[in-house]
Design an enzyme around this catalytic site. Sequence first.
Site, PDB file in Angstrom:
ATOM      1  N   GLU A  58       0.821  -1.213   0.000  1.00 55.93           N
ATOM      2  CA  GLU A  58       0.000   0.000   0.000  1.00 55.93           C
ATOM      3  C   GLU A  58       0.860   1.271   0.000  1.00 55.93           C
ATOM      4  OE1 GLU A  58      -2.544   0.360   3.451  1.00 55.93           O
ATOM      5  OE2 GLU A  58      -3.826   1.819   2.444  1.00 55.93           O
ATOM      6  N   GLU A 103       3.019   9.601   6.254  1.00 54.39           N
ATOM      7  CA  GLU A 103       3.126   8.261   6.835  1.00 54.39           C
ATOM      8  C   GLU A 103       4.315   7.461   6.313  1.00 54.39           C
ATOM      9  OE1 GLU A 103      -0.560   6.061   7.279  1.00 54.39           O
ATOM     10  OE2 GLU A 103      -1.697   7.912   7.085  1.00 54.39           O
ATOM     11  N   ASP A 141      -5.604   3.280  -1.921  1.00 53.75           N
ATOM     12  CA  ASP A 141      -6.391   3.838  -0.817  1.00 53.75           C
ATOM     13  C   ASP A 141      -6.760   5.272  -1.216  1.00 53.75           C
ATOM     14  OD1 ASP A 141      -7.042   5.345   1.550  1.00 53.75           O
ATOM     15  OD2 ASP A 141      -6.089   3.821   2.801  1.00 53.75           O
ATOM     16  N   HIS A 153      -5.247   8.252   0.803  1.00 56.11           N
ATOM     17  CA  HIS A 153      -3.851   8.601   0.495  1.00 56.11           C
ATOM     18  C   HIS A 153      -3.765   9.217  -0.902  1.00 56.11           C
ATOM     19  CE1 HIS A 153      -2.588   6.651   4.131  1.00 56.11           C
ATOM     20  NE2 HIS A 153      -3.067   5.485   3.753  1.00 56.11           N
ATOM     21  N   HIS A 172      -9.038   0.674  -0.862  1.00 53.98           N
ATOM     22  CA  HIS A 172      -9.650   1.217   0.349  1.00 53.98           C
ATOM     23  C   HIS A 172     -10.535   2.374  -0.076  1.00 53.98           C
ATOM     24  CE1 HIS A 172      -6.625  -0.614   3.439  1.00 53.98           C
ATOM     25  NE2 HIS A 172      -7.659  -1.388   3.197  1.00 53.98           N
ATOM     26  N   ARG A 205     -11.229  11.062   5.174  1.00 52.86           N
ATOM     27  CA  ARG A 205     -11.194   9.732   5.775  1.00 52.86           C
ATOM     28  C   ARG A 205     -12.500   9.359   6.460  1.00 52.86           C
ATOM     29  NH1 ARG A 205      -5.394   6.942   7.685  1.00 52.86           N
ATOM     30  NH2 ARG A 205      -5.561   5.498   5.946  1.00 52.86           N
ATOM     31  N   GLU A 238     -12.344   1.463   4.463  1.00 54.46           N
ATOM     32  CA  GLU A 238     -11.389   1.762   5.534  1.00 54.46           C
ATOM     33  C   GLU A 238     -11.537   3.253   5.830  1.00 54.46           C
ATOM     34  OE1 GLU A 238      -6.890   0.527   6.284  1.00 54.46           O
ATOM     35  OE2 GLU A 238      -7.049   2.450   5.249  1.00 54.46           O
TER      36      GLU A 238
HETATM   37  C1  LER Z   1      -3.729   1.313   6.271  1.00 53.93           C
HETATM   38  O1  LER Z   1      -4.499   0.673   5.305  1.00 53.93           O
HETATM   39  C2  LER Z   1      -3.517   2.728   5.934  1.00 53.93           C
HETATM   40  O2  LER Z   1      -4.139   3.243   5.045  1.00 53.93           O
HETATM   41  C3  LER Z   1      -2.508   3.501   6.670  1.00 53.93           C
HETATM   42  O3  LER Z   1      -2.836   4.854   6.647  1.00 53.93           O
HETATM   43  C4  LER Z   1      -2.231   3.046   8.055  1.00 53.93           C
HETATM   44  O4  LER Z   1      -3.261   3.469   8.897  1.00 53.93           O
HETATM   45 MN    MN Z   2      -5.451   2.067   3.697  1.00 57.61          MN
END
Ligand code: LER
Ligand code: MN
Length: 276
Positions: free
Chosen positions: A155, A161, A188, A191, A214, A220, A249
Amino acid sequence: MAIRSAVTISLVPEARGGPFVFWDDLAGACRKASELGFDAVEIFPPGPDEVDPVALRTLLAGHGLALAAVGTGAGWVKHRLNLVHPESSVRSRARDFIRAIIDFAGPFQAPAIIGSMQGRSGDGVDAATAAGYLADALEELGEHAKNYGVPLVYEPLNRYETNMANTVEAGMVILRSLSTRNVVLLADLFHMNIEEANLPAAIRAGRGAIGHVHFVDSNRRPAGLGHIDFAPIVAALEEIEYQGYVSAEAFPYPDPDSAAERTMQAFRQYFRNDGA
Ligand code: LER
Ligand code: MN
């Protein structure tokens, strides 16, 4: 497009405040996920040995649910392990942790996800060395996942992060550098909303590489409670003939049940239901 829908369940108290819809009560979360019509659940366990696989199989079967994926992030959140840590003993414990999650998830035909366990370069490890450590780990763990006929999911995360890969394209560069073909990317949308110039274009460019999604809004929160325009994203997934799970998520906003319900509404709005 038809959808394979999933919703996240965290069993990690240390991850409280994190982007997971359901918390702590695995049985209750599975019941609710099933009632709402989700096809699967994605579990974030404290470790590889903390969910009894026999009990989980019974629970999933009882609710007609599949296991979509299993997160490995507790290795970081609970034990401060990551794959590019300067100390080789920590890197190797990180690999052991992920390998054990693969061994837990594999018999359910579910992949493990490497998100925060990728770590970041900096603190004692330069970018090239960290990239090498990550690639070595993805090679080994990707091949290990083959034993179960599942991929390993990597990912890309936003810049706050990690600095290993922030975009789908950067993730594809890593995948192309590997000799294993058994690693796929997780797209995701949270992100991506921070890092990508154009979300649908990034998804189209990720054809063949994206294996898990995600599904979440810009802030979020559950889909529909932020400012992401989902229609062109779903069209892009359709265009690349995406076959994987679309997994919620998101923060449990305003509460877990409402977050799951809101996500299911968005799924019904944007994805075709083949009646499957
Ligand atoms: C986990 O899937 C994720 O997206 C990260 O930001 C960890 O929280
Ligand atoms: Mn994620």
